[in-house]
Write an enzyme that holds these catalytic residues in place. Sequence first.
Site, mmCIF file in Angstrom:
data_model
loop_
_atom_site.group_PDB
_atom_site.id
_atom_site.type_symbol
_atom_site.label_atom_id
_atom_site.label_comp_id
_atom_site.label_asym_id
_atom_site.label_seq_id
_atom_site.Cartn_x
_atom_site.Cartn_y
_atom_site.Cartn_z
ATOM 1 N N ASP A 95 0.813 -1.211 0.000
ATOM 2 C CA ASP A 95 0.000 0.000 0.000
ATOM 3 C C ASP A 95 0.847 1.262 0.000
ATOM 4 O O ASP A 95 0.571 2.216 -0.705
ATOM 5 C CB ASP A 95 -0.972 -0.008 1.205
ATOM 6 C CG ASP A 95 -0.286 -0.303 2.538
ATOM 7 O OD1 ASP A 95 0.945 -0.504 2.558
ATOM 8 O OD2 ASP A 95 -0.988 -0.340 3.567
ATOM 9 N N ASP A 98 7.167 3.723 3.136
ATOM 10 C CA ASP A 98 7.418 4.739 4.152
ATOM 11 C C ASP A 98 8.929 4.789 4.390
ATOM 12 O O ASP A 98 9.643 5.475 3.667
ATOM 13 C CB ASP A 98 6.605 4.377 5.401
ATOM 14 C CG ASP A 98 6.653 5.437 6.475
ATOM 15 O OD1 ASP A 98 7.111 6.550 6.194
ATOM 16 O OD2 ASP A 98 6.233 5.166 7.619
ATOM 17 N N VAL A 148 -1.969 8.489 6.582
ATOM 18 C CA VAL A 148 -3.113 8.379 5.684
ATOM 19 C C VAL A 148 -3.851 7.057 5.896
ATOM 20 O O VAL A 148 -3.263 6.057 6.325
ATOM 21 C CB VAL A 148 -2.689 8.517 4.201
ATOM 22 C CG1 VAL A 148 -2.240 9.931 3.893
ATOM 23 C CG2 VAL A 148 -1.598 7.514 3.833
#
Length: 174
Positions: A95, A98, A148
């Site tokens: 997804d 980071d 998010v």
Amino acid sequence: MDVLIPADAIQERVRNLAEEIRESFPPGAPITVIGVLTGSIIFLTDLIRQLNLPLRIGLIQASSYRGQATVPGKLYIHDEMLPDVRGRHLLLLDDILDTGQTLTRVVDHLRECGAVSVRTCVLLRKIGRQSVPFEPDFCGFPIPDKFVVGYGLDFNDDYRHLPFIGILPDDTNV
Ligand code: XMP
């Protein structure tokens, strides 16, 4: 909640990504799409229906975020749901990129399992957060350094079902 990426923009980008990805594989290559649980499941199900390639599906679990924590901890890899990847070309989906730790570790693991090649695709990439050098082959959207949720991404396992990517309000107990 502020919407960072609306649902229709995600759908359009997923269609474009699918085209880029399809063109990158040699014709007839044996492909397995591997989703990193749990955050990639919605991305995976949308993307594979646009890929228009014969493929297999596999899942792997890697988690460095436990419960509500947003600080990466120890990374756990569980590959009990991974099919045999020996001799296969893999497309690994996550997804969000980071720090880069998760995908670095998972790619190494899949190579050790005997994959012929491992391409990586992330829906989101947080700008200015990476702590290890890692370059995904495909990326949907660069985003600012905000927490998010939606389209598979969660806060404490909530919000995954949202069709858009939203910014978690500052007053949420992150
Ligand atoms: P690393 O740091 O290893 O992390 O690249 C990737 C994983 O961290 C989680 N992550 C988030 N999850 N909203 C989320 O819901 C975020 O803003 C966020 N940032 C990182 C995610 O599980 C991803 O797979």
